[in-house]
Scaffold this active site. Structure first.
Site, PDB file in Angstrom:
ATOM      1  N   CYS A 154       0.828  -1.203   0.000  1.00  0.00           N
ATOM      2  CA  CYS A 154       0.000   0.000   0.000  1.00  0.00           C
ATOM      3  C   CYS A 154       0.870   1.264   0.000  1.00  0.00           C
ATOM      4  CB  CYS A 154      -0.983  -0.038   1.173  1.00  0.00           C
ATOM      5  SG  CYS A 154      -2.407   1.062   0.955  1.00  0.00           S
ATOM      6  N   HIS A 267      -3.810  -5.377   0.771  1.00  0.00           N
ATOM      7  CA  HIS A 267      -3.258  -5.746   2.084  1.00  0.00           C
ATOM      8  C   HIS A 267      -3.342  -7.257   2.318  1.00  0.00           C
ATOM      9  CE1 HIS A 267      -2.680  -1.744   3.945  1.00  0.00           C
ATOM     10  NE2 HIS A 267      -3.630  -1.377   3.090  1.00  0.00           N
ATOM     11  N   GLU A 269      -1.895  -9.004   4.491  1.00  0.00           N
ATOM     12  CA  GLU A 269      -1.792  -9.366   5.918  1.00  0.00           C
ATOM     13  C   GLU A 269      -3.129  -9.285   6.652  1.00  0.00           C
ATOM     14  OE1 GLU A 269      -2.063  -5.046   6.085  1.00  0.00           O
ATOM     15  OE2 GLU A 269      -1.022  -6.418   4.722  1.00  0.00           O
TER      16      GLU A 269
END
Length: 342
Positions: A154, A267, A269
Site C-alpha cells: 500500500c 493488504h 496481511e
C-alpha cells in the site's frame, strides 16, 4: 475365551485380508525395532538456503490509533498483523524504527534477510527520507550479489513508485478505502516468477471473480501512467489491476523485472490478522491468500546470503517489545507495537 479376545482376533483376521500383500507377509516392527536403513534417513537441508530468515519491518509515524495510545514526540508503530504475517511463514522480525540514526538502521539491515514496507499515510519528511535510504540500500545489496527481497504494501508501494520515478507528485487519487475487491490478472503477465507462482489455479481463478483481497487507500497509480513513465515501466512489470468505486482502474500488484521486489496496493496481511473492519475477507480462500503471499516473501528471504550475528540479532528482535491491544475501538488495527524514541 473372553469376548474381548474374540473381538481382537476377528479384527486381526479382517485387516490381514484388507492389507496389501506386501504388508500382510511382512513383520510389524515396533519403533525401537526398526532397521537402521540409511535410505530412509531424512535428506539434508539445502545448503544454499538460510532456514532462520529474519525480516526487517519499517515502523510508521504515530501510534496507529490517532494518538489514543501514545502522542509522544517521535512515536512510531508497526501493526502486529505484519509481524504475525511474517511469523506465520517461518521468519522472525526486527523492527527498523524509522527515527533511529541512519548508521543504526544500516547496521540493523545486516541482521535481516529482507524488508517489508507497511501501509500508512506518511509521504514526506524523515519517514520518506528513511524509506528512500533503505530502498536504495536494498538495491545495492542485490547488485552486490545478495538476494535481498522487499515487500512494499500500500503506502510502501506508493513510496517506491515516487522514489523510482523521482516524481513526488506521480500518484493519483482513487476511491478504494475500506473495501474488498477482486484482482484482475494482466494478460501475459509473468505469474510463474511472481508472488503468485505457488497459488493453486483454482484459487487464482477465484481471485478474479470473488472479493478476496482488502483495499484501503486513497492514492495509487493507473496502468497507463506507470507504463508511460520510462523509469517505472523499466523497473516494474504489472501483474494485476483493480477497479475503485468510481470504476477507475489502478495497478494493484507489481514485480520488479530485475530485483526481488514486489509491490501491493492491497493488504495481504489483513485477511488473517485484522478484525476491525467487517469488510475484511475472512473466508478460507482469503486466509489461503495471506498464507501463500507470506510464504513467498519468506521463501525469497531464505535465499539471502546474510547470516546475522546471533547475539546482536537476539538483542534486536521484535520479541524485545510488547504489542498493545487497541481492537476494542472497533476500527483500525487490532494490535500495534509502539516505539517511543527519547
Amino acid at each position: 475365551m473372553s469376548s474381548d479376545a474374540v473381538w481382537v482376533l476377528f479384527h486381526l483376521a479382517f485387516f490381514s485380508q484388507c492389507l496389501p500383500s506386501a504388508w500382510a507377509h511382512s513383520a510389524i516392527l515396533l519403533p525401537g525395532q526398526l532397521a537402521r536403513d540409511s535410505s530412509q534417513s531424512c535428506p539434508a537441508p539445502d545448503p544454499n538456503l538460510y532456514y532462520k530468515p529474519v525480516i526487517g519491518i519499517v515502523s510508521h509515524p504515530g501510534d496507529g490509533a490517532s494518538g489514543r495510545l501514545s502522542n509522544a514526540t517521535g512515536a512510531s508503530y508497526i501493526a502486529a498483523s505484519y509481524v504475525k504475517f511474517v511469523e506465520a511463514a517461518g521468519a522472525r522480525v526486527v523492527p527498523l524504527i524509522y527515527t533511529e540514526p541512519p548508521e543504526k538502521l544500516l547496521k540493523k539491515l545486516e541482521l535481516v534477510n529482507g524488508v517489508l514496507f507497511t501501509g500508512g499515510w506518511a509521504k514526506s519528511g524523515l519517514y520518506f527520507e528513511t524509506v528512500t535510504k533503505i530502498f536504495k540500500k536494498i538495491l545495492e545489496k542485490n547488485d552486490a550479489g545478495d538476494h535481498f527481497p522487499l515487500f512494499a504494501t500500500c503506502l510502501g508501494f506508493e513510496l517506491i513508485t515516487m522514489i523510482i520515478s523521482q516524481d513526488n507528485n506521480i500518484l493519483e487519487e482513487f476511491s478504494a478505502s475500506n473495501q474488498a475487491s477482486t484482482l484482475q490478472f494482466v494478460e501475459n503477465a509473468n505469474i510463474g516468477e511472481s508472488v503468485f507462482q505457488r497459488f493453486p489455479p483454482e484459487l487464482l481463478g477465484k481471485m478474479s471473480t470473488d472479493c478476496l483481497v482488502m483495499q484501503n487507500h486513497r492514492y495509487g497509480i493507473s496502468p497507463g501512467k506507470l507504463l508511460n513513465n520510462p523509469k517505472l515501466s523499466s523497473f516494474f512489470e504489472i501483474l494485476t489491476t483493480c477497479t475503485d468505486e468510481d470504476d477507475k482502474v489502478y495497478v494493484s500488484t507489481v514485480r520488479s523485472r530485475n530485483y526481488p521486489v514486489t509491490g501491493f496496493q492491497w493488504h495481504p496481511e489483513k485477511n488473517a490478522f485484522e478484525w476491525g473492519s467487517p469488510r475484511i475477507p475472512h473466508t478460507e480462500d482469503a486466509i489461503q491468500i495471506t498464507q501463500y503471499v507470506a510464504n513467498f516473501l519468506v521463501s525469497e528471504a531464505r535465499k539471502s546470503l546474510n547470516r546475522p550475528v546471533a547475539q546482536e540479532l537476539l538483542d534486536n528482535l521484535i520479541y524485545n517489545y510488547s504489542p498493545t491491544y487497541c481492537g476494542k475501538a472497533g476500527k483500525g488495527y487490532d494490535e500495534v507495537y509502539i516505539f517511543a524514541q527519547a
